[in-house]
Design an enzyme around this catalytic site. Structure first.
Site, PDB file in Angstrom:
ATOM      1  CG  HIS A   1       2.462  -7.460  -9.535  1.00  0.00           C
ATOM      2  ND1 HIS A   1       2.828  -8.799  -9.067  1.00  0.00           N
ATOM      3  CD2 HIS A   1       3.681  -7.429 -10.326  1.00  0.00           C
ATOM      4  CE1 HIS A   1       3.970  -9.566  -9.307  1.00  0.00           C
ATOM      5  NE2 HIS A   1       4.425  -8.561 -10.283  1.00  0.00           N
TER       6      HIS A   1
ATOM      7  CE1 TYR B   1      -5.270  -7.547  -0.897  1.00  0.00           C
ATOM      8  CE2 TYR B   1      -5.477  -8.994  -2.712  1.00  0.00           C
ATOM      9  CZ  TYR B   1      -6.212  -8.171  -1.926  1.00  0.00           C
ATOM     10  OH  TYR B   1      -7.569  -7.918  -1.791  1.00  0.00           O
ATOM     11  CG  HIS B   2       1.628  -9.601  -5.537  1.00  0.00           C
ATOM     12  ND1 HIS B   2       1.384 -10.051  -6.749  1.00  0.00           N
ATOM     13  CD2 HIS B   2       0.812 -10.597  -4.729  1.00  0.00           C
ATOM     14  CE1 HIS B   2       0.597 -11.208  -6.748  1.00  0.00           C
ATOM     15  NE2 HIS B   2       0.464 -11.513  -5.681  1.00  0.00           N
ATOM     16  CG  LEU B   3       3.251  -3.507  -0.792  1.00  0.00           C
ATOM     17  CD1 LEU B   3       2.109  -3.904  -1.272  1.00  0.00           C
ATOM     18  CD2 LEU B   3       3.211  -2.482   0.193  1.00  0.00           C
TER      19      LEU B   3
END
Length: 585
Positions: free
Chosen positions: A323, A519-521
């Site tokens: 994101h 931080y949404h890998l």
């Protein structure tokens, strides 16, 4: 100031300890070996070892988080520590122009609890449409109705007004509640969102297009991690062995391409352990594909460049999604936002009673909305978060370095506002069209892989993001926020000075300059129909082309969810454990 902040945390942790030390003699073989004790891995270890006849080994490259990581306000100071893999992206071609070397920081949790130890604790599950799309596109068994029970199973929602709406669990291990502290701007921001036409309410409920002060993974003023929920209470189980500081280098296979064990480094020695049933990778969206490729599972052309014997030619490392976000900083006339020095100074004593500013998660409101580009009801394409803190708030000692802000941006934009009351509105693209890759840099398992999120490769992502940024500006111009004198920074971002401030052209320039990860890998070991050449695992999470190997973490997401990835990671751990136990019979 930096020394003072660290001293404050040391004072707290001197009197409050919660650490458990794991020391075991590793046996020659186990029924299951789990690689990674992060969010999903902690759940797996708990559920599999609940059967006393199953022997489980959990290998974690990091250590046991100490009490300082449980202070919610300490989140930003946890990055670039021993709890973080501290990855960076490759230089970006379309974004990150205001970051050093055009590279984005990629924080990843390292230690028992994984990213749940260093994230911003926001409880957000995604929408019904996310999971129904998974199922419709080949991930059979992963529709909303099928995964919802795996969400509510672990949730212990402690706020009656939310827990009673039929979309939440109250008997699980993972504490979810509102935080003990937020600034006056938090309620004003939600009120301002309502003024400009958005709705207030539970975005984890039936209608996700809502704004509210978010619920979080906190309990009585402390961060609540998957380590605290799923591992710490069961460290007495004799059939579960947990080894910390265990760096897995590759998966071992027998002559029939069946996973037979793993190789790992521990205490400066190379060790091997055998597995009777399955190896389970729960190392996350970066490390899981890296370990697979080092073990011979991945794109044939890529692996052969490094001389790696190919066991299964799969699209490992592709489909990387995140994101992408940009923050618009604002000032207010009243001293109601966080100044980090003051928050630590005033917060040390109250924190002993689990009160005060150190119990804040800093992300004080969360909201989801649809832009003009979205044709789907109840499937928003933008998230906004508001926080009463900016890189100016810590005087340049934490956020500036965490984000990798260039000296020019710091000097021109953030440094002039060090002694000013500031806040930030982040806008996130929920369904990015731009996808990236994780690739090997070498055959050395200690060398970080090449992470390319490819932010803004597709122009549509910028168009959608601009609408979110405009929503930030609109809410900040509401009567509720104007009472505090809210206004965007007067200082213009470097390289954007030729554009009219806060016009579409200026906003796009700002977005391509101050580009950040949320931080949404996810997505690098895509789940779906095994006949689909883009998938890596089938809907039972089994790696194609080999036996005895599964991936159970957010890397299996076919598409990123409309929300944060912590709750889906726990759900994936729950459902993955059920799939494994069902196969066991």
């Amino acid at each position: 100031m930096e020394k003072f902040i660290h001293l404050g945390l040391i004072i707290i942790t001197h009197f409050i300890t919660s650490e458990c030390i794991f020391t075991v003699n590793v046996q020659k073989s186990y029924d299951y070996v789990i690689v990674g004790g992060g969010t999903a891995g902690a759940v797996l270890a708990n559920r599999l070892s609940s059967n006393p006849s199953i022997r489980v080994l959990l290998l974690e490259a990091g250590s046991v988080p100490d009490e300082s990581s449980n202070i919610p306000f300490a989140t930003l100071s946890l990055q670039h520590t021993e709890l973080d893999w501290s990855y960076k992206s490759v230089p970006q071609n379309y974004s990150c122009f205001g970051l050093k070397e055009n590279r984005s920081s990629i924080p990843r949790g390292k230690g028992l609890g994984g990213c749940s130890v260093i994230n911003f604790m926001i409880f957000s599950r995604g929408t019904k449409k996310d999971y129904d799309e998974w199922a419709a596109n080949g991930a059979e068994g992963w529709s909303w109705d099928e995964v919802l029970p795996y969400f509510t199973k672990w949730e212990n929602n402690k706020d009656a007004s939310i827990a009673s709406n039929g979309y939440h669990g109250v008997n699980g291990e993972m504490s979810v509640s509102w935080t003990n502290y937020y600034t006056p701007l938090a309620k004003a921001y939600v009120k301002g969102a309502k003024e400009v036409g958005y709705k207030e309410g539970d975005y984890n409920g039936p209608d996700p297009e809502k704004f509210m002060i978010p619920q979080a993974y906190v309990d009585k003023g402390r961060r609540f991690t998957t380590y605290e929920a799923f591992l710490k209470p069961i460290n007495h189980r004799g059939n579960l062995h947990i080894v910390i500081d265990a760096f897995v280098t590759k998966i071992l296979f027998d002559s029939n391409n069946r996973a037979s064990g793993v190789q790992f480094e521990h205490k400066n020695t190379i060790n091997e352990v055998r597995v009777k049933r399955e190896v389970i990778l729960s190392a996350g969206a970066v490390n899981s594909p890296q370990i697979l490729m080092l073990s011979g599972i991945g794109p044939k052309d890529h692996l052969e460049k490094f001389g790696i014997k190919v066991l299964s030619d799969l699209s490992v490392g592709y489909n990387l999604q995140d994101h992408v976000t940009v923050g618009i900083p604002f000032t207010v006339d009243k001293p109601v936002t966080f100044i980090v020095f003051d928050a630590v100074l005033l917060g040390i004593l109250p924190y002993f009673f689990r009160k005060g500013p150190l119990t804040s998660i800093m992300a004080e409101t969360v909201g989801f909305l649809s832009t003009k580009y979205n044709n789907h009801s109840q499937w928003p394409d933008i998230e906004l978060t508001f926080g009463s803190i900016t890189p100016s708030s810590d005087g340049g000692i934490i956020s500036r370095h965490n984000y990798g802000i260039t000296d020019e941006m710091w000097e021109k934009v953030f440094k002039p506002n060090i002694n000013v009351s500031t806040y930030i509105c982040f806008s996130y693209v929920m369904r990015p069209e731009s996808v990236g890759t994780v690739k090997l840099a070498s055959t050395d398992p200690h060398e970080p892989p090449l992470i390319n999120p490819n932010y803004f490769h597709k122009p549509q992502d910028i168009k959608v993001l601009l609408e979110g940024m405009k929503a930030c500006l609109a809410i900040s111009s509401s009567k509720a926020m104007k009472k505090f004198g809210a206004r965007p920074f007067r200082q213009l971002f470097p390289g954007c000075e030729t554009y009219k401030p806060y016009s579409d052209e200026y906003l796009e320039c700002l977005a391509r300059s101050f580009t950040l990860t949320n931080y949404h890998l996810s997505g690098t070991c895509k789940m779906g129909n095994p006949r689909d050449p883009t998938t890596v695992v089938d809907p039972q999470l089994r790696v194609k082309g080999v036996n005895g190997l599964r991936v159970v973490d957010v890397s299996i997401m076919p598409t990123i969810v409309t929300g944060h990835t912590e709750a889906p990671a726990i759900m994936i751990g729950e459902k993955g454990a059920d799939l494994i136990l069902n196969d066991l019979g």
